[in-house]
Design a protein around this motif. Structure first.
Motif, short mmCIF file in Angstrom:
data_model
loop_
_atom_site.label_atom_id
_atom_site.label_comp_id
_atom_site.label_asym_id
_atom_site.label_seq_id
_atom_site.Cartn_x
_atom_site.Cartn_y
_atom_site.Cartn_z
N GLU A 254 61.55 42.37 67.89
CA GLU A 254 62.17 41.59 68.11
C GLU A 254 60.70 40.53 68.20
OE1 GLU A 254 61.37 42.46 73.22
OE2 GLU A 254 60.15 42.61 72.80
N PHE A 255 60.88 38.90 68.75
CA PHE A 255 59.70 38.23 68.30
C PHE A 255 59.83 37.74 70.29
CE2 PHE A 255 61.90 38.18 64.15
CZ PHE A 255 61.24 38.33 63.13
N VAL A 256 58.12 37.95 70.21
CA VAL A 256 58.16 36.87 71.21
C VAL A 256 56.75 36.26 70.95
CG1 VAL A 256 56.85 37.27 73.09
CG2 VAL A 256 57.90 38.55 72.55
N LEU A 257 57.17 34.56 70.67
CA LEU A 257 56.01 33.43 71.35
C LEU A 257 55.03 33.64 72.12
CD1 LEU A 257 55.84 31.09 69.34
CD2 LEU A 257 56.96 29.73 70.37
N LEU A 258 53.67 33.62 71.88
CA LEU A 258 53.13 33.73 73.10
C LEU A 258 52.42 32.73 73.33
CD1 LEU A 258 52.10 37.14 72.45
CD2 LEU A 258 53.66 37.03 74.67
N ASN A 259 51.73 32.19 74.53
CA ASN A 259 50.76 30.78 74.79
C ASN A 259 49.15 31.57 74.79
OD1 ASN A 259 50.70 32.30 77.37
ND2 ASN A 259 51.89 30.34 78.15
N ASP A 260 47.82 30.67 74.78
CA ASP A 260 47.41 31.46 74.13
C ASP A 260 46.97 31.91 75.66
OD1 ASP A 260 47.30 28.71 76.64
OD2 ASP A 260 45.11 28.06 75.67
N LYS A 261 47.50 32.19 76.56
CA LYS A 261 46.90 32.90 78.10
C LYS A 261 48.02 34.77 77.55
CE LYS A 261 46.46 29.38 80.94
NZ LYS A 261 46.64 28.31 82.10
N GLN A 262 48.51 34.96 76.81
CA GLN A 262 49.49 35.48 75.68
C GLN A 262 51.00 36.01 76.98
OE1 GLN A 262 48.18 37.65 73.36
NE2 GLN A 262 46.92 35.89 72.85
N LYS A 263 51.15 35.02 77.81
CA LYS A 263 52.19 34.67 78.55
C LYS A 263 53.62 34.69 77.61
CE LYS A 263 50.09 34.16 83.03
NZ LYS A 263 50.28 33.52 84.33
N PRO A 264 55.11 35.54 77.79
CA PRO A 264 55.61 34.70 76.76
C PRO A 264 56.49 33.50 76.90
CG PRO A 264 56.14 36.14 78.03
CD PRO A 264 55.01 36.72 78.40
N VAL A 265 56.10 32.85 75.62
CA VAL A 265 57.08 31.30 76.96
C VAL A 265 58.76 31.36 75.03
CG1 VAL A 265 54.91 29.70 76.75
CG2 VAL A 265 56.26 30.15 74.57
N LEU A 266 59.14 32.30 74.85
CA LEU A 266 59.96 32.81 73.99
C LEU A 266 60.03 33.71 73.17
CD1 LEU A 266 62.87 31.28 72.57
CD2 LEU A 266 60.93 30.61 70.65
N VAL A 267 61.55 34.63 74.25
CA VAL A 267 61.14 36.10 73.39
C VAL A 267 63.23 36.52 72.58
CG1 VAL A 267 62.11 38.90 74.05
CG2 VAL A 267 60.50 36.82 75.06
N THR A 268 62.83 36.88 71.53
CA THR A 268 64.38 36.36 70.59
C THR A 268 64.31 37.87 70.01
OG1 THR A 268 66.06 35.88 68.96
CG2 THR A 268 63.44 35.59 69.20
#
Length: 361
Positions: free
Chosen positions: A191-205
């Motif tokens: 699983e890949f999660v693209l996180l922002n600088d606040k550690q919140k996901p902006v993309l999950v694949t």
């Protein structure tokens, strides 16, 4: 170490004997042979055993008055450290460094933090080394047990930060292996999660049954590109499950600037996607045989909304090629044509495609 042969095997080096507690001298490698004898340099490679269990392969350069050294390989087990290296070309030397430590030791969980670095050096004909680039990576390995047997293994890695659509982001990947007794599944679910600088996901694949080594840091076959031509970078990635003889299937995630995250867009996903900004189209091409293939072409307006979709299809039945065309807007069919031609009249795929696209006229 039982003997010097064990030392070399432990380091993963060539099996050559050398006397204990002494240097092992051998002929210089190819890159060393390029050093001019006029420089009065004496480059040699030797092995040493220091500080308990630290084993090293070292390059020593001497000019008769002074000397310098570069570690080519190193292995230690307490704490766990590794160094390997390669002379990439006539001017770049690359060193790989890895260290790990235990960060959790519980009844059903053992976890290790692993830090890695790739360091590039530039070197000259005098074997002077200057560091020019350093990249660091960090990951975590977790082992879960049940009934005193390993049940699940997870490898968690974080990629380098970068800026996307004005947002600072980084990839986090988790590769999960499940055990059946002593047998571990061959390929993990990733699983890949693209996180922002606040550690919140902006993309999950996710990628079921993918090779973890190809998956760490960022997904395979991924690309950031403005798919719907709205001025924001979108995301498309290779789907190994849907891909095959039909072509490389790519999943598309469009960026939502209001929510500042990527959202799945199956209407844009397809085989071998091609974005044409000049004509504001997004095309997909899939095939199931020489005479069986399809083309989908999405037409976008100036506000990046879908104007209509052209769908072309070629099928074969009893020696007859059936060429069909539809123009759709949502569920509504705006235009439709069908043409049948004998297979013998179409010699190449290009000729068939040309006749298929002519149906739109």
């Amino acid at each position: 170490m039982k003997n010097d042969m064990d030392l070399l095997t432990y380091l993963g080096l060539e099996e050559k004997r050398f006397a204990p507690n002494s240097y092992y001298w051998r002929s210089p490698d190819v890159f060393l042979s390029k050093i001019s004898s006029e420089d009065y340099l004496e480059p040699v490679v030797y092995f040493r055993h220091t500080n308990g269990d630290v084993l090293e392969k070292v390059l020593r350069i001497s000019d008769g008055q002074s000397g310098k050294e570069m570690v080519l390989a190193m292995r230690a087990d307490d704490p766990v450290e590794r160094i390997s290296s390669a002379f990439v070309n006539d001017s770049i030397f690359r060193q790989y460094r890895t260290s790990s430590q235990t960060v959790a030791d519980e009844q059903e969980l053992m976890a290790y933090a692993i830090d890695s670095a790739v360091v590039d050096y530039r070197y000259d004909r005098h074997l002077n080394f200057t560091e020019i680039k350093r990249e660091k990576f960090a990951c975590r390995t977790e082992h879960y047990t049940k009934d005193n047997q390993r049940a699940v293994e997870k490898r968690i890695a974080s990629g380098k930060p970068f800026v996307l659509n004005g947002i600072a982001v980084h990839w986090k990947s988790t590769a999960t292996y499940v055990f059946n007794g002593n047998e571990r599944q061959r390929f993990p679910d990733v699983e890949f999660v693209l996180l922002n600088d606040k550690q919140k996901p902006v993309l999950v694949t996710a990628y079921p049954s993918m090779d973890a080594y190809a998956a760490f840091g960022f997904p395979m076959g991924h690309d950031f590109i403005d798919v719907n031509l709205d001025g924001f970078v979108d995301y498309k990635s290779y789907d190994p499950i849907a891909s095959g003889s039909s072509g490389a299937f790519e999943n598309v995630f469009l960026f939502n600037p209001a929510q500042k995250k990527f959202e799945s867009a199956p209407q844009f996903s397809g085989y071998d996607l091609f974005v044409d900004p000049a004509n504001r189209t997004v095309s997909s091409y899939g095939k199931s045989g020489f005479y069986q293939f399809g083309i989908r072409q999405i037409h976008l307006d100036k506000k990046s909304k879908i104007r209509f979709v052209d769908v072309f299809r070629c099928d074969e039945k009893n020696g007859i090629l059936i060429l069909s065309y539809e123009r759709r807007k949502g569920k509504k069919v705006l235009a439709q044509k069908v043409k049948k031609i004998p297979m013998v009249s179409a010699e190449t795929r290009e000729e068939i495609e040309a006749q298929l696209l002519d149906l739109r006229k």
